[in-house]
Scaffold this active site. Structure first.
Site, PDB file in Angstrom:
ATOM      1  N   ASN A   1     -90.899 -33.808 -63.655  1.00  0.00           N
ATOM      2  CA  ASN A   1     -90.879 -33.398 -65.060  1.00  0.00           C
ATOM      3  C   ASN A   1     -92.226 -32.728 -65.358  1.00  0.00           C
ATOM      4  OD1 ASN A   1     -90.919 -33.388 -67.989  1.00  0.00           O
ATOM      5  ND2 ASN A   1     -89.315 -34.935 -67.922  1.00  0.00           N
TER       6      ASN A   1
ATOM      7  N   HIS B   1     -72.644 -39.462 -70.111  1.00  0.00           N
ATOM      8  CA  HIS B   1     -72.378 -39.057 -71.505  1.00  0.00           C
ATOM      9  C   HIS B   1     -71.125 -38.191 -71.627  1.00  0.00           C
ATOM     10  CE1 HIS B   1     -76.917 -39.768 -72.617  1.00  0.00           C
ATOM     11  NE2 HIS B   1     -76.258 -40.872 -72.345  1.00  0.00           N
TER      12      HIS B   1
HETATM   13  N1  APR Z   1     -87.461 -29.117 -65.036  1.00  0.00           N
HETATM   14  C1  APR Z   1     -87.647 -30.436 -65.208  1.00  0.00           C
HETATM   15  N2  APR Z   1     -87.801 -31.007 -66.416  1.00  0.00           N
HETATM   16  C2  APR Z   1     -87.804 -30.204 -67.477  1.00  0.00           C
HETATM   17  C3  APR Z   1     -87.638 -28.807 -67.386  1.00  0.00           C
HETATM   18  C4  APR Z   1     -87.451 -28.259 -66.074  1.00  0.00           C
HETATM   19  N3  APR Z   1     -87.263 -26.946 -65.881  1.00  0.00           N
HETATM   20  N4  APR Z   1     -87.665 -28.282 -68.646  1.00  0.00           N
HETATM   21  C5  APR Z   1     -87.846 -29.319 -69.471  1.00  0.00           C
HETATM   22  N5  APR Z   1     -87.928 -30.484 -68.791  1.00  0.00           N
HETATM   23  C6  APR Z   1     -88.073 -31.855 -69.302  1.00  0.00           C
HETATM   24  C7  APR Z   1     -88.810 -31.999 -70.612  1.00  0.00           C
HETATM   25  O1  APR Z   1     -90.205 -32.147 -70.387  1.00  0.00           O
HETATM   26  C8  APR Z   1     -88.180 -33.268 -71.187  1.00  0.00           C
HETATM   27  O2  APR Z   1     -88.893 -34.417 -70.763  1.00  0.00           O
HETATM   28  O3  APR Z   1     -86.754 -32.309 -69.558  1.00  0.00           O
HETATM   29  C9  APR Z   1     -86.770 -33.312 -70.563  1.00  0.00           C
HETATM   30  C10 APR Z   1     -85.645 -33.016 -71.531  1.00  0.00           C
HETATM   31  O4  APR Z   1     -85.562 -34.053 -72.455  1.00  0.00           O
HETATM   32  P1  APR Z   1     -84.407 -34.164 -73.542  1.00  0.00           P
HETATM   33  O5  APR Z   1     -84.232 -32.861 -74.208  1.00  0.00           O
HETATM   34  O6  APR Z   1     -84.706 -35.344 -74.378  1.00  0.00           O
HETATM   35  O7  APR Z   1     -83.082 -34.388 -72.653  1.00  0.00           O
HETATM   36  P2  APR Z   1     -82.469 -35.744 -72.116  1.00  0.00           P
HETATM   37  O8  APR Z   1     -83.527 -36.685 -71.672  1.00  0.00           O
HETATM   38  O9  APR Z   1     -81.424 -35.377 -71.143  1.00  0.00           O
HETATM   39  O10 APR Z   1     -81.795 -36.325 -73.422  1.00  0.00           O
HETATM   40  C11 APR Z   1     -81.037 -37.504 -73.317  1.00  0.00           C
HETATM   41  O11 APR Z   1     -80.315 -37.241 -75.580  1.00  0.00           O
HETATM   42  O12 APR Z   1     -79.361 -36.294 -77.515  1.00  0.00           O
HETATM   43  C12 APR Z   1     -79.243 -36.665 -76.263  1.00  0.00           C
HETATM   44  O13 APR Z   1     -77.108 -37.051 -75.472  1.00  0.00           O
HETATM   45  C13 APR Z   1     -78.196 -36.191 -75.340  1.00  0.00           C
HETATM   46  O14 APR Z   1     -77.939 -36.649 -72.979  1.00  0.00           O
HETATM   47  C14 APR Z   1     -78.877 -36.334 -73.999  1.00  0.00           C
HETATM   48  C15 APR Z   1     -79.870 -37.457 -74.241  1.00  0.00           C
END
Ligand code: APR
Length: 230
Positions: free
Chosen positions: A202, A109
């Site tokens: 996760n 991204h």
């Molecule tokens: N360790 C592991 N996982 C974690 C932790 C942690 N300390 N804290 C939170 N999580 C998990 C949450 O349970 C969730 O499933 O991380 C995930 C974060 O999810 P999102 O916020 O949706 O992030 P992501 O999957 O990277 O989003 C994808 O969406 O808007 C966009 O472009 C943006 O790259 C991003 C994409």
């Protein structure tokens, strides 16, 4: 499960791996998309309508990211790369993997640390408290954040490399992503379809959990530490 029994590892990371570096994730309880609307801030249409607003929001996030430090999970992956073939395909734009020492990082991204010129595509590195909206240092034209917004394609060369890594790996690790944003999320399915072992770290259940051979319900730092060092 012994991570050292695998020769070729592909890792998909998401915002969850950086929450322990105090960078907010997007979804979930304290996620950015709870307080901000993506369609007003993270689409080409939003930028065309109000570039100042979009830059203002990115300036806030860039300041947070530039002040943040990689955490244990980032360092553990960087160390693991020293012992075997390992590719990280990250949805994160914070470059914390590279700052922890990872070399083989695919930025699916883009990254938040640079502006990209709308005219000549030149990339300029941004500093804390940069003046926004920034102009291109080469041609003084307007710029945009160097990230992939909703509705935009991933950088094709980078994504092709990610496909190769997940097609060829024997272990796919999926760490800290909600697994709902495509096409990144499908990399795990691809690895599975080619016979790789799929491991998720996760604290919450995700769509990836359904296909994972093993889901470790833990945060990235302790989940990875237990996996690698025990
Ligand atoms: N360790 C592991 N996982 C974690 C932790 C942690 N300390 N804290 C939170 N999580 C998990 C949450 O349970 C969730 O499933 O991380 C995930 C974060 O999810 P999102 O916020 O949706 O992030 P992501 O999957 O990277 O989003 C994808 O969406 O808007 C966009 O472009 C943006 O790259 C991003 C994409």
């Amino acid at each position: 499960m012994n991570v050292y029994s695998f020769k070729d590892i592909a890792v998909l990371t998401g915002a969850g791996i950086s929450t322990e570096s105090s960078i907010a994730s997007f979804r979930g309880q304290n996620g950015l998309w709870k307080n901000y609307r993506p369609e007003e801030l993270a689409t080409p249409q939003a930028f065309a309508k109000n570039p100042e607003l979009v830059w203002e929001w990115y300036a806030l996030r860039i300041n947070t990211v530039l002040k943040a430090k990689p955490n244990k999970a980032h360092y553990l992956l960087a160390d693991l790369e020293k012992t075997r073939k390992l590719t990280i395909a990250s949805q994160n734009v914070d470059q914390l993997h590279q700052r922890a020492g990872s070399k083989n990082v695919l930025e699916l991204h883009g990254n938040i640390s640079h502006s990209r010129c709308l005219q000549c595509a030149n990339l300029d590195k941004l500093k804390i408290d940069f003046k926004h909206p920034p102009k291109c240092s080469k041609c003084n034209e307007n710029t945009r954040p160097n990230v992939v917004w909703f509705g935009e394609s991933l950088p094709q060369n980078t994504f092709q490399k990610a496909i190769q890594a997940f097609q060829n790996c024997d272990l796919a690790m999926v760490i800290g992503t909600s697994g709902v944003v495509e096409p990144a999320a499908s990399l795990a399915n691809l690895a599975k379809s080619k016979g790789a072992f799929v491991l998720e770290i996760n604290p919450e259940l995700t769509p990836i959990s359904q296909i994972a051979n093993l889901s470790i319900r833990d945060i990235a730092s302790t989940g990875l530490d237990n996996l690698i060092n025990n």
